[in-house]
Design an enzyme around this catalytic site. Structure first.
Site, PDB file in Angstrom:
ATOM      1  N   GLY A 240       3.601 -21.243  -0.202  1.00  0.00           N
ATOM      2  CA  GLY A 240       3.153 -20.319  -1.226  1.00  0.00           C
ATOM      3  C   GLY A 240       2.746 -18.971  -0.703  1.00  0.00           C
ATOM      4  N   CYS A 241       2.828 -18.745   0.600  1.00  0.00           N
ATOM      5  CA  CYS A 241       2.284 -17.522   1.180  1.00  0.00           C
ATOM      6  C   CYS A 241       3.358 -16.791   1.957  1.00  0.00           C
ATOM      7  CB  CYS A 241       1.114 -17.852   2.100  1.00  0.00           C
ATOM      8  SG  CYS A 241       0.401 -16.405   2.882  1.00  0.00           S
ATOM      9  N   GLY A 242       3.495 -15.503   1.709  1.00  0.00           N
ATOM     10  CA  GLY A 242       4.477 -14.725   2.435  1.00  0.00           C
ATOM     11  C   GLY A 242       3.873 -13.779   3.442  1.00  0.00           C
TER      12      GLY A 242
ATOM     13  N   CYS B 146       1.032 -14.749   5.621  1.00  0.00           N
ATOM     14  CA  CYS B 146       0.035 -15.467   6.412  1.00  0.00           C
ATOM     15  C   CYS B 146       0.139 -15.122   7.885  1.00  0.00           C
ATOM     16  CB  CYS B 146       0.217 -16.964   6.239  1.00  0.00           C
ATOM     17  SG  CYS B 146      -0.059 -17.527   4.557  1.00  0.00           S
TER      18      CYS B 146
END
Length: 249
Positions: A84-86, A88
């Site tokens: 869900g994280c681009g 991090c």
């Protein structure tokens, strides 16, 4: 159930990123990530690629030409992130709002009919979603032709990177159409779109305020809430024109 595995992306033997992703289209993912994150400017900067299996995941090893390897070494960072994280694990806050190119302004890229059909057409090219109900998709829309190519992944950023890699490996210029995504439009999705020269991003869900600001500044047409034959344009509407099928007689 949808599979996800750790996929490491390395340049000339040094790991640059580790992401949880679907284990399909790994080479497309690696090429797309390299392009959308600015590690290479063109696909020919990669001299060779090899996907290596490890006990705990996969590694996409990209070997760059000497000139591009120097560029990557000067901009070394390490990212480790969930699906869900681009953003991090970046070393500098400046990377979160990196400088972007400006997309040239054009008119008539798509008709409103093209946009209305976009997410329905993408839905027809999601076999992994049909099996699992647990993955995102990204597709490339061309006026009058529909979705030319689509890729799926448990992560929305990964799906877009896979699409970018697939298009470039097929010799398709992203400047000739629009990206269509089955997710919200966050700033990192706009950044990836801009970095590879695509003039429009169409999302099934909502945009963030920052995504709209960045799209406006970068010259990207940002469209969201594209579902049930409706959509909203948040930036640069001149690329969307009414076509013959949109006129009520």
């Amino acid at each position: 159930m949808a599979e996800e595995t750790a996929i490491a992306i390395s340049f000339n033997g040094t790991t640059q990123a580790v992401m949880m992703a679907s284990p399909q289209d790994v080479e497309d993912f690696a090429y797309g990530f390299a392009l959308s994150e600015g590690f290479v400017a063109k696909i020919s900067d990669v001299e060779r690629i090899e996907v290596v299996e490890h006990p705990t995941g996969l590694e996409a090893q990209l070997w760059l030409n000497a000139q591009q390897a120097e560029v990557v070494n000067a901009r070394r960072r390490y990212m480790s992130g969930p699906v869900g994280c681009g953003l991090c694990g970046i070393d500098s806050l400046n990377e979160a709002l990196r400088a972007l190119p400006t997309i040239p302004q054009t008119r008539g890229l798509l008709t409103t009919f093209d946009v209305k059909q976009a997410t329905d057409q993408l839905r027809k090219q999601q076999p992994l979603h049909d099996q699992t109900r647990a993955v995102h998709a990204a597709g490339f829309l061309i006026a009058g032709k529909g979705i030319l190519m689509a890729r799926e992944d448990v992560g929305r950023h990964n799906a877009l990177d896979k699409l970018i890699g697939g298009l470039n490996r097929a010799g398709v210029d992203p400047a000739g159409g629009a990206f269509v995504i089955t997710s919200r439009a966050s700033v990192d999705m706009v950044q990836k779109t801009t970095m590879v020269g695509c003039p429009a991003l169409i999302a099934v869900s909502a945009p963030t305020a920052l995504a709209v600001d960045v799209a406006e500044a970068a010259g990207v047409t940002l469209i969201a809430f594209a579902r049930a034959q409706t959509f909203e344009i948040f930036s640069h509407p001149d690329r969307i024109e009414a076509g013959p099928k949109d006129v009520t007689r």
